[in-house]
Design a protein around this motif. Structure first.
Motif, mmCIF file in Angstrom:
data_model
loop_
_atom_site.group_PDB
_atom_site.id
_atom_site.type_symbol
_atom_site.label_atom_id
_atom_site.label_comp_id
_atom_site.label_asym_id
_atom_site.label_seq_id
_atom_site.Cartn_x
_atom_site.Cartn_y
_atom_site.Cartn_z
ATOM 1 N N TYR B 88 0.808 -1.236 0.000
ATOM 2 C CA TYR B 88 0.000 0.000 0.000
ATOM 3 C C TYR B 88 0.838 1.282 0.000
ATOM 4 N N LEU B 90 1.061 3.790 2.055
ATOM 5 C CA LEU B 90 0.395 5.049 2.412
ATOM 6 C C LEU B 90 1.269 5.761 3.432
ATOM 7 N N ASN B 99 -3.609 11.612 2.349
ATOM 8 C CA ASN B 99 -2.744 10.825 1.474
ATOM 9 C C ASN B 99 -3.036 11.125 0.007
ATOM 10 N N PRO B 135 -4.327 5.411 8.062
ATOM 11 C CA PRO B 135 -4.141 4.069 7.501
ATOM 12 C C PRO B 135 -4.270 2.958 8.545
ATOM 13 N N GLN B 143 -7.116 0.063 2.736
ATOM 14 C CA GLN B 143 -5.859 0.791 2.481
ATOM 15 C C GLN B 143 -5.485 0.708 1.004
ATOM 16 N N ALA B 147 -4.929 3.588 -1.773
ATOM 17 C CA ALA B 147 -3.743 3.652 -2.633
ATOM 18 C C ALA B 147 -4.147 3.789 -4.101
ATOM 19 N N ARG B 150 -5.348 7.279 -4.667
ATOM 20 C CA ARG B 150 -4.187 8.177 -4.777
ATOM 21 C C ARG B 150 -3.549 8.062 -6.168
#
Lengths: 317, 226
Positions: B88, B90, B99, B135, B143, B147, B150
């Motif tokens: 992940y 993070l 994040n 997280p 999580q 990701a 993101r």
């Protein structure tokens, strides 16, 4: 640009608060480092003050012959005053010397009666001379004893110079003071170096724990400045908080050192060390602005620089 | 769009993890790279984001050698790629929202864009209600969804997902694959590495098979053959 700067500063502050334990560790180490700066500062001031006091006690006294003409004595004093190495002179006339002696021994009738037995004033006029540097006394004495210092009529107005009695002390001080200052500077540099390395390593460990975070930042396309910025801001925060703590601790030491020494070591020791504590207190109080500025600046610089350098190695992704 | 040209990677200890691998990826493709652990899948992906250099050969992105980018261009290039990792990755002291916002802020997006896009992309991965969780307060699947959010929030040209389901249970694995397929349908090239047969069969697109650093198969409609 301004938006990025705001974000960097904000992230730096947020990281500082969220990394609670790590921030505390950095603050403790940085505070110890800054306290060692403070201790060096205090030791330097105390050492200089003590050396100055010893230096101030050293002088040479020139005694004039009882037959010396006033004009010749005045001419001699003027010549000495014009010398660049002379810091100050004090002329004590024959009469003043007698008064000083009588005042000093006013409670000793035996000595005063002996003086009366002599009948006339046995004390010669004298000139007390201080030079700017202890090492300059030897040259000055040579000058005083040379024909250049003789009166216009070619006769010497000087009966004696007491330099011989103080010569050993004066010469030793002249050699010792630069050595003591040099050794003090070396010890101070070593202490500062150890403190800086300790601080750098602590901050490096904190940033080591963020290495994955840094690599993620790089991989989402953050620029070097954008990654590094918040760490540098956190470093400045460590320095700022540590600096404030250090100033408070130094103030507490200055104000309560006498009471603490008296409490733990007794009144006698406290009295013996009173000169140390008073010198340090006076210096701290009269220079509190400057000291606070130096401590805060050193803390911020150390925190920022350590963070800047520590992040660098993780930016090579 | 992406071209690996006779890429070889020999490590300092003499181990060869990639051996003369060449293949191209066209825009909007969904390519699954399969192989057992140590086959060289992750090394290939790391080379594409310039986290690792090939010993010989070249990796091209739109005819640019990705290892020749200057620092500033590298930053810009990485903003065109979204990365999803097995672990992940993070940032632990940032919330799910932060994040994702960080990736946008790092790309120089305005506060208004961040405020509008982050909740939207979190809704897309079904985490709208957990945007302020850290997280450590999220499950593995959640999580990984953060990701992915993101990775896609900057609308990248490519999403690289390196074993994104490696730590997940079958249900979360299915969800993650669905999200990646949706991302691909919206026009993003997806490179996925996995050694999960179920994942490969579920996707059913182009499959590149790696074995001991060599590319052994490249099927337009492949399956898991190892």
């Amino acid at each position: 640009m301004i938006t990025n700067l705001n974000r960097i500063v904000k992230t730096g502050f947020v990281n500082f608060w969220r990394n609670g334990f790590l921030s505390l560790a950095a603050i403790i180490v940085l505070t110890l480092c800054l306290l060692s700066f403070g201790a060096i500062m205090f030791a330097d001031v105390f050492g200089r003050t003590m050396l100055k006091q010893v230096e101030d006690k050293v002088n040479i006294t020139v005694y004039f012959t009882p037959t010396a003409q006033d004009s010749d004595v005045t001419s001699f004093v003027n010549t000495i005053n014009k010398l660049p190495e002379v810091a100050s002179t004090t002329f004590i006339s024959s009469d003043q010397a007698l008064v000083n002696f009588q005042t000093k021994w006013q409670n000793n009738s035996l000595i005063l009666n002996s003086l009366n037995e002599i009948g006339n004033n046995p004390f010669p006029a004298a000139l007390i001379i201080k030079t700017k540097l202890p090492s300059e006394y030897a040259g000055l004495v040579n000058f005083i004893q040379s024909p250049a210092a003789e009166s216009a009529s070619g006769t010497s107005v000087i009966e004696s110079v007491n330099y011989g009695e103080n010569q050993v002390l004066i010469d030793r001080l002249g050699r010792l003071i630069p050595d003591v200052e040099g050794a003090g500077a070396i010890v101070a540099i070593l202490l500062v170096l150890v403190a800086v390395i300790m601080t750098f390593n602590t901050i490096r460990l904190i940033i080591y724990s963020s290495r994955d975070e840094i690599s993620v930042m790089r991989l989402v396309g953050a620029s070097h400045a954008y990654v590094r910025g918040p760490f540098v801001i956190s470093g400045i925060m460590y320095g700022l908080v540590s600096g404030i703590l250090t100033i408070f601790i130094m103030a507490a030491i200055v104000f309560w050192s006498g009471a603490i020494i008296a409490h733990f070591a007794g009144l006698q020791v406290a009295n013996d060390l009173a000169s140390v504590t008073s010198v340090v207190s006076v210096y701290f109080i009269s220079n509190i602005g400057e000291i606070s500025g130096i401590i805060l600046l050193a803390g911020c610089l150390l925190g920022a620089l350590s963070s800047y350098l520590a992040v660098k190695r993780y930016l090579r992704v | 769009m992406i071209y690996y040209d006779k890429v070889t990677k020999i490590h300092a200890d003499g181990t060869k993890t990639i051996d003369e691998v060449s293949f191209a990826v066209e825009p909007k493709e969904f390519v699954t790279i399969v192989g057992q652990s140590g086959a060289g899948k992750t090394t290939l992906m790391r080379m594409l984001i310039a986290e690792e250099r090939p010993t010989t050969g070249t990796v091209f992105f739109e005819s640019h050698n990705v290892h020749k980018f200057r620092r500033h261009d590298m930053t810009k290039y990485r903003r065109r790629i979204g990365m999803v990792f097995q672990d992940y990755r993070l940032i632990p002291n940032k919330t799910a929202y932060e994040n994702i916002a960080f990736a946008m802020e790092a790309s120089g997006r305005s506060a208004a864009e961040v405020a509008a896009d982050v909740p939207h992309v979190l809704e897309l991965v079904d985490l709208g209600k957990k945007m302020w969780n850290f997280p450590r307060e999220l499950s593995g699947g959640e999580q990984q969804r953060v990701a992915i959010a993101r990775a896609i929030v900057n609308q990248p040209d490519i999403v690289i997902a390196d074993e994104p389901t490696g730590n997940l249970d079958p249900e979360n694995t299915y969800d993650i694959i669905k999200i990646l397929q949706k991302v691909n349908e919206l026009g993003t090239t997806v490179l996925l590495t996995t050694h999960n047969k179920g994942v490969v069969d579920a996707i059913g697109g182009r499959v590149i098979t790696m074995e001991k650093g060599k590319l052994v198969r490249d099927d337009k409609k492949g399956g898991y053959i190892l």
